[in-house]
Design a protein around this motif. Structure first.
Motif, PDB file in Angstrom:
ATOM      1  N   THR A   1      -7.083  18.320  11.991  1.00  0.00           N
ATOM      2  CA  THR A   1      -7.991  17.586  12.884  1.00  0.00           C
ATOM      3  C   THR A   1      -9.422  18.089  12.722  1.00  0.00           C
ATOM      4  N   HIS A   2     -10.351  17.244  13.109  1.00  0.00           N
ATOM      5  CA  HIS A   2     -11.756  17.665  13.172  1.00  0.00           C
ATOM      6  C   HIS A   2     -12.205  17.789  14.627  1.00  0.00           C
ATOM      7  N   GLN A   3     -11.245  17.581  15.555  1.00  0.00           N
ATOM      8  CA  GLN A   3     -11.576  17.620  16.981  1.00  0.00           C
ATOM      9  C   GLN A   3     -11.402  19.047  17.495  1.00  0.00           C
TER      10      GLN A   3
ATOM     11  N   PRO B   1       0.806  -1.229   0.000  1.00  0.00           N
ATOM     12  CA  PRO B   1       0.000   0.000   0.000  1.00  0.00           C
ATOM     13  C   PRO B   1       0.837   1.276   0.000  1.00  0.00           C
ATOM     14  N   ARG B   2       0.234   2.332  -0.524  1.00  0.00           N
ATOM     15  CA  ARG B   2       0.928   3.610  -0.622  1.00  0.00           C
ATOM     16  C   ARG B   2       1.367   4.107   0.761  1.00  0.00           C
ATOM     17  N   GLY B   3       0.548   3.816   1.773  1.00  0.00           N
ATOM     18  CA  GLY B   3       0.886   4.268   3.126  1.00  0.00           C
ATOM     19  C   GLY B   3       2.243   3.749   3.592  1.00  0.00           C
TER      20      GLY B   3
ATOM     21  N   ASP C   1      -1.667  14.197  10.758  1.00  0.00           N
ATOM     22  CA  ASP C   1      -2.783  14.277   9.811  1.00  0.00           C
ATOM     23  C   ASP C   1      -3.960  13.424  10.278  1.00  0.00           C
ATOM     24  N   GLU C   2      -4.929  14.075  10.895  1.00  0.00           N
ATOM     25  CA  GLU C   2      -6.138  13.381  11.381  1.00  0.00           C
ATOM     26  C   GLU C   2      -5.795  12.077  12.082  1.00  0.00           C
ATOM     27  N   ILE C   3      -4.952  12.176  13.093  1.00  0.00           N
ATOM     28  CA  ILE C   3      -4.402  10.949  13.665  1.00  0.00           C
ATOM     29  C   ILE C   3      -5.417  10.159  14.483  1.00  0.00           C
TER      30      ILE C   3
ATOM     31  N   GLY D   1     -10.922  22.426   8.113  1.00  0.00           N
ATOM     32  CA  GLY D   1     -11.544  22.743   6.830  1.00  0.00           C
ATOM     33  C   GLY D   1     -12.240  21.523   6.267  1.00  0.00           C
ATOM     34  N   PRO D   2     -13.099  21.758   5.273  1.00  0.00           N
ATOM     35  CA  PRO D   2     -13.882  20.657   4.719  1.00  0.00           C
ATOM     36  C   PRO D   2     -13.014  19.632   3.997  1.00  0.00           C
ATOM     37  N   SER D   3     -13.603  18.482   3.792  1.00  0.00           N
ATOM     38  CA  SER D   3     -12.917  17.400   3.097  1.00  0.00           C
ATOM     39  C   SER D   3     -12.539  17.825   1.680  1.00  0.00           C
ATOM     40  N   GLY D   4     -11.343  17.479   1.284  1.00  0.00           N
ATOM     41  CA  GLY D   4     -10.910  17.798  -0.071  1.00  0.00           C
ATOM     42  C   GLY D   4     -10.383  19.201  -0.246  1.00  0.00           C
ATOM     43  N   SER D   5     -10.264  19.947   0.863  1.00  0.00           N
ATOM     44  CA  SER D   5      -9.844  21.347   0.727  1.00  0.00           C
ATOM     45  C   SER D   5      -8.332  21.477   0.588  1.00  0.00           C
ATOM     46  N   GLY D   6      -7.598  20.404   0.792  1.00  0.00           N
ATOM     47  CA  GLY D   6      -6.147  20.463   0.589  1.00  0.00           C
ATOM     48  C   GLY D   6      -5.326  20.434   1.868  1.00  0.00           C
ATOM     49  N   LYS D   7      -5.962  20.066   2.988  1.00  0.00           N
ATOM     50  CA  LYS D   7      -5.249  20.055   4.276  1.00  0.00           C
ATOM     51  C   LYS D   7      -4.124  19.029   4.272  1.00  0.00           C
ATOM     52  N   SER D   8      -4.460  17.807   3.872  1.00  0.00           N
ATOM     53  CA  SER D   8      -3.428  16.766   3.838  1.00  0.00           C
ATOM     54  C   SER D   8      -2.319  17.130   2.865  1.00  0.00           C
ATOM     55  N   THR D   9      -2.719  17.756   1.764  1.00  0.00           N
ATOM     56  CA  THR D   9      -1.729  18.110   0.746  1.00  0.00           C
ATOM     57  C   THR D   9      -0.651  19.022   1.330  1.00  0.00           C
ATOM     58  N   ILE D  10      -1.049  19.937   2.202  1.00  0.00           N
ATOM     59  CA  ILE D  10      -0.059  20.821   2.825  1.00  0.00           C
ATOM     60  C   ILE D  10       0.949  20.012   3.623  1.00  0.00           C
TER      61      ILE D  10
ATOM     62  N   SER E   1      -1.255  20.890  -8.104  1.00  0.00           N
ATOM     63  CA  SER E   1      -2.456  20.252  -8.654  1.00  0.00           C
ATOM     64  C   SER E   1      -2.163  18.782  -8.932  1.00  0.00           C
ATOM     65  N   TYR E   2      -3.208  18.005  -8.927  1.00  0.00           N
ATOM     66  CA  TYR E   2      -3.121  16.610  -9.349  1.00  0.00           C
ATOM     67  C   TYR E   2      -3.867  16.489 -10.662  1.00  0.00           C
ATOM     68  N   GLN E   3      -3.196  15.992 -11.689  1.00  0.00           N
ATOM     69  CA  GLN E   3      -3.808  15.969 -13.019  1.00  0.00           C
ATOM     70  C   GLN E   3      -4.544  17.284 -13.259  1.00  0.00           C
ATOM     71  N   ARG E   4      -5.872  17.256 -13.312  1.00  0.00           N
ATOM     72  CA  ARG E   4      -6.580  18.495 -13.624  1.00  0.00           C
ATOM     73  C   ARG E   4      -7.170  19.196 -12.398  1.00  0.00           C
ATOM     74  N   THR E   5      -7.098  18.563 -11.193  1.00  0.00           N
ATOM     75  CA  THR E   5      -7.610  19.265 -10.006  1.00  0.00           C
ATOM     76  C   THR E   5      -6.532  20.162  -9.413  1.00  0.00           C
ATOM     77  N   VAL E   6      -6.858  21.436  -9.342  1.00  0.00           N
ATOM     78  CA  VAL E   6      -5.963  22.370  -8.665  1.00  0.00           C
ATOM     79  C   VAL E   6      -6.262  22.259  -7.175  1.00  0.00           C
ATOM     80  N   VAL E   7      -5.254  21.934  -6.373  1.00  0.00           N
ATOM     81  CA  VAL E   7      -5.491  21.760  -4.940  1.00  0.00           C
ATOM     82  C   VAL E   7      -5.054  23.010  -4.174  1.00  0.00           C
ATOM     83  N   LEU E   8      -3.845  23.458  -4.414  1.00  0.00           N
ATOM     84  CA  LEU E   8      -3.372  24.666  -3.737  1.00  0.00           C
ATOM     85  C   LEU E   8      -3.008  25.690  -4.795  1.00  0.00           C
TER      86      LEU E   8
HETATM   87  N1  ATP Z   1      -2.799  11.437  -5.271  1.00  0.00           N
HETATM   88  C1  ATP Z   1      -3.827  12.196  -5.694  1.00  0.00           C
HETATM   89  N2  ATP Z   1      -4.241  12.125  -6.974  1.00  0.00           N
HETATM   90  C2  ATP Z   1      -5.258  12.882  -7.420  1.00  0.00           C
HETATM   91  N3  ATP Z   1      -5.949  13.736  -6.649  1.00  0.00           N
HETATM   92  C3  ATP Z   1      -5.611  13.846  -5.361  1.00  0.00           C
HETATM   93  C4  ATP Z   1      -4.527  13.086  -4.813  1.00  0.00           C
HETATM   94  N4  ATP Z   1      -4.418  13.400  -3.504  1.00  0.00           N
HETATM   95  C5  ATP Z   1      -5.367  14.318  -3.260  1.00  0.00           C
HETATM   96  N5  ATP Z   1      -6.085  14.595  -4.360  1.00  0.00           N
HETATM   97  C6  ATP Z   1      -7.179  15.584  -4.463  1.00  0.00           C
HETATM   98  O1  ATP Z   1      -6.714  16.795  -3.950  1.00  0.00           O
HETATM   99  C7  ATP Z   1      -7.725  17.446  -3.202  1.00  0.00           C
HETATM  100  C8  ATP Z   1      -7.199  17.771  -1.815  1.00  0.00           C
HETATM  101  O2  ATP Z   1      -6.921  16.559  -1.136  1.00  0.00           O
HETATM  102  P1  ATP Z   1      -6.448  16.524   0.370  1.00  0.00           P
HETATM  103  O3  ATP Z   1      -6.207  15.117   0.699  1.00  0.00           O
HETATM  104  O4  ATP Z   1      -5.360  17.479   0.586  1.00  0.00           O
HETATM  105  O5  ATP Z   1      -7.757  17.036   1.128  1.00  0.00           O
HETATM  106  P2  ATP Z   1      -8.054  17.096   2.671  1.00  0.00           P
HETATM  107  O6  ATP Z   1      -8.395  18.511   2.985  1.00  0.00           O
HETATM  108  O7  ATP Z   1      -6.975  16.464   3.452  1.00  0.00           O
HETATM  109  O8  ATP Z   1      -9.385  16.234   2.782  1.00  0.00           O
HETATM  110  P3  ATP Z   1      -9.872  15.205   3.910  1.00  0.00           P
HETATM  111  O9  ATP Z   1     -10.427  16.023   5.031  1.00  0.00           O
HETATM  112  O10 ATP Z   1     -10.937  14.411   3.224  1.00  0.00           O
HETATM  113  O11 ATP Z   1      -8.682  14.378   4.305  1.00  0.00           O
HETATM  114  C9  ATP Z   1      -8.927  16.521  -3.224  1.00  0.00           C
HETATM  115  O12 ATP Z   1      -9.797  17.006  -4.207  1.00  0.00           O
HETATM  116  C10 ATP Z   1      -8.363  15.186  -3.613  1.00  0.00           C
HETATM  117  O13 ATP Z   1      -9.300  14.467  -4.346  1.00  0.00           O
END
Ligand code: ATP
Ligand code: MG
Lengths: 216, 259
Positions: free
Chosen positions: B209-211, A109-111, B176-178, B39-48, B15-22
């Motif tokens: 975190t969401h806590q 897994p990626r993790g 990250d959301e441990i 922040g909401p799911s998918g907003s880019g928190k993990s990406t940071i 960005s990932y492929q066509r999604t701009v994340v940050l």
């Molecule tokens: N490896 C990847 N390939 C393609 N898209 C990705 C990848 N990782 C993240 N994304 C997209 O980037 C955006 C931000 O993802 P990210 O994981 O940073 O969000 P998040 O704020 O941590 O969300 P969550 O609260 O659900 O964990 C999302 O739209 C996600 O679908």
């Protein structure tokens, strides 16, 4: 039937050599092909793809005939039949082995990669201490199948002058005309050899100490 | 050293492929600061966090750790791509704990912790074992050193993962959301452990975190993130109690209703 045994056992020894040699060649070829396929360089990826598809997509017997009858025409020397058989059957097995190995590596897994990077592992440490140990248990059962297939495929070597079980069985059959005994004995010897190979692979599997399948 | 920011993002695009994340993200974190990102799911928190851990590479912009660029160095006065050795040295300043623990299933608990000190820092095994044993003691799992990860509960796994990250003594820790994969009670215990840890060290810490209760307790600063932008940035009181943006209010209402 007893008087056939020495000749059949000599054949078994040759079959063992061909199979063992081919397994070594296959393992090396599969490892190289997978390393090339997983590299980010297209220049390495595509030759590996061509190799895999070429050997998977054509008959092992024709590959063997080609290497035995056609290749020496362009080579400056003529390799011995047994070397030809080991290399061709090895490359053939390696093409299948490469796909098995690639599948096993990709299923880590990626993790696990993330954790290894986050702990600042070098690329080598990551491969040898994280990825391979986890791919190993997934690799062994299909590899056992492949190696047993390779043992059975080694009978093809008998068709290009390698004096293996199949070759010797045919000689005996022609001289004694006792089909049932000759081929019966050949079956039994192949079966025992497959059993030994399977047992060996199971031994390797049993050496896995950690709880396999547990996803952490 | 202390005048330098611990972490700096300058004009980061990802960005990932066509999604701009940050998009054009700027962010500075002071040494020893505890920053919570919500922040909401998918907003880019993990990406940071993944960018900081060098699990992802930015498309453009600079990430600086302690004033030094992670991905670039200057050679002959020009900005060039950094060598793998440089990136590894920068990566060594950061540690991360993941939502799904990511323990190594083929290594016993103690080995999960000693592996990096031995192989990355070149620490003698005996010293690595001593350090790992201390860390296990600190996270309350001294008796689990010889267990397999599969034999642990979720909360125990996350404690091991925390110990494993601490073993390399990073200057920056990312969480990250441990506790998202844990039941509330166990989550509370793990968060308490992190709170204690935060008090004992001077590490810079970033949390996703969401806590909200935990955020309030640990944060010097809270960032509210939406669609790859920081839309609110302030003390826990400012952001959680008196949010300025309607989007933040809406998000917080939803979170509080859910809990
Ligand atoms: N490896 C990847 N390939 C393609 N898209 C990705 C990848 N990782 C993240 N994304 C997209 O980037 C955006 C931000 O993802 P990210 O994981 O940073 O969000 P998040 O704020 O941590 O969300 P969550 O609260 O659900 O964990 C999302 O739209 C996600 O679908
Ligand atoms: Mg996330």
């Amino acid at each position: 039937m007893l008087h056939m045994l020495p000749m059949m056992l000599r054949g078994a020894l040759v079959t063992g050599e061909v199979t063992a040699g081919a397994i070594v060649v296959a393992s090396v070829a599969a490892s190289c092909a997978v390393a090339m396929r997983l590299s980010t360089l297209a220049a390495l990826d595509w030759p590996a793809r061509v190799y895999i598809e070429l050997f998977r997509g054509t008959s092992a017997l024709i590959q063997l005939f080609w290497a035995f009858y056609a290749l020496p025409l362009v080579l400056p020397f003529r390799p011995s039949p047994i070397i030809t058989a080991i290399v061709v059957l090895g490359l053939n097995g390696g093409a299948y082995g490469a796909e098995i190995l690639r599948g096993a590596l990709l299923s880590v897994p990626r993790g696990q990669h993330d954790a290894a990077t986050a702990l600042n592992f070098s690329a080598t440490t990551k491969v040898f201490r994280v990825v391979l140990p986890q791919a190993w248990p997934l690799l062994l059962p299909p590899m056992a199948n492949l190696f047993i297939d390779m043992l059975k495929n080694s009978a093809l070597a008998g068709l290009v002058q390698v004096t293996d079980i199949t070759f010797n069985a045919q000689i005996l059959q022609e001289s004694t005309l006792r089909n049932a005994e000759v081929y019966g004995l050949a079956l039994v010897i192949y079966f025992i050899m497959a059993l030994v190979l399977a047992g060996f692979m199971r031994l390797l599997e049993r050496r896995m100490k950690f709880p396999v399948g547990a996803r952490i | 050293m202390n005048h330098k920011a611990s972490i700096e993002f300058a004009n980061i695009h990802k960005s990932y492929q066509r999604t701009v994340v940050l998009e054009n993200l700027n962010l500075t974190v002071a040494p020893g600061e505890h920053v919570v990102i919500i922040g909401p799911s998918g907003s880019g928190k993990s990406t940071i966090l993944r960018l900081l851990m060098t699990l992802e590479k930015p498309d453009s912009g600079e990430i600086l750790i302690e004033g030094e660029s992670v991905w670039h160095t200057t050679r002959d006065g020009r900005n060039v791509d950094a060598s793998p050795a440089h990136i590894r040295r920068m990566r060594g300043k950061v540690g991360m704990v993941f939502q799904h623990f990511n323990l190594f299933p083929h290594l016993r608990v103690l080995q999960n912790i000693t592996e990096a000190p031995i192989r990355v820092m070149g620490m003698p095994r005996s010293q690595a074992v001593r350090r790992a044993t201390d860390l296990l003691d600190r996270v309350g799992l001294a008796d689990k050193a010889e267990a397999w990860p599969a034999e642990l509960s979720g909360g125990q796994k996350q404690r091991v993962a925390i110990a494993r990250a601490l073993a390399l003594q990073p200057r920056i820790m990312l969480f990250d959301e441990i506790t998202s994969a844990l039941d509330p009670e166990i989550a509370g215990q793990v968060l308490q452990l992190v709170l204690d840890l935060a008090k004992q060290t001077e590490m810079t810490m970033l949390f996703v975190t969401h806590q909200m209760r935990f955020a309030r307790q640990i944060a010097d600063r809270v960032l509210f993130f939406d669609r790859g932008r920081i839309i609110e940035n302030g003390t826990p009181e400012q952001v959680l109690d008196h949010p300025q943006q309607p989007r933040t209010r809406e998000f917080l209402n939803n979170v509080f209703q859910a809990s």
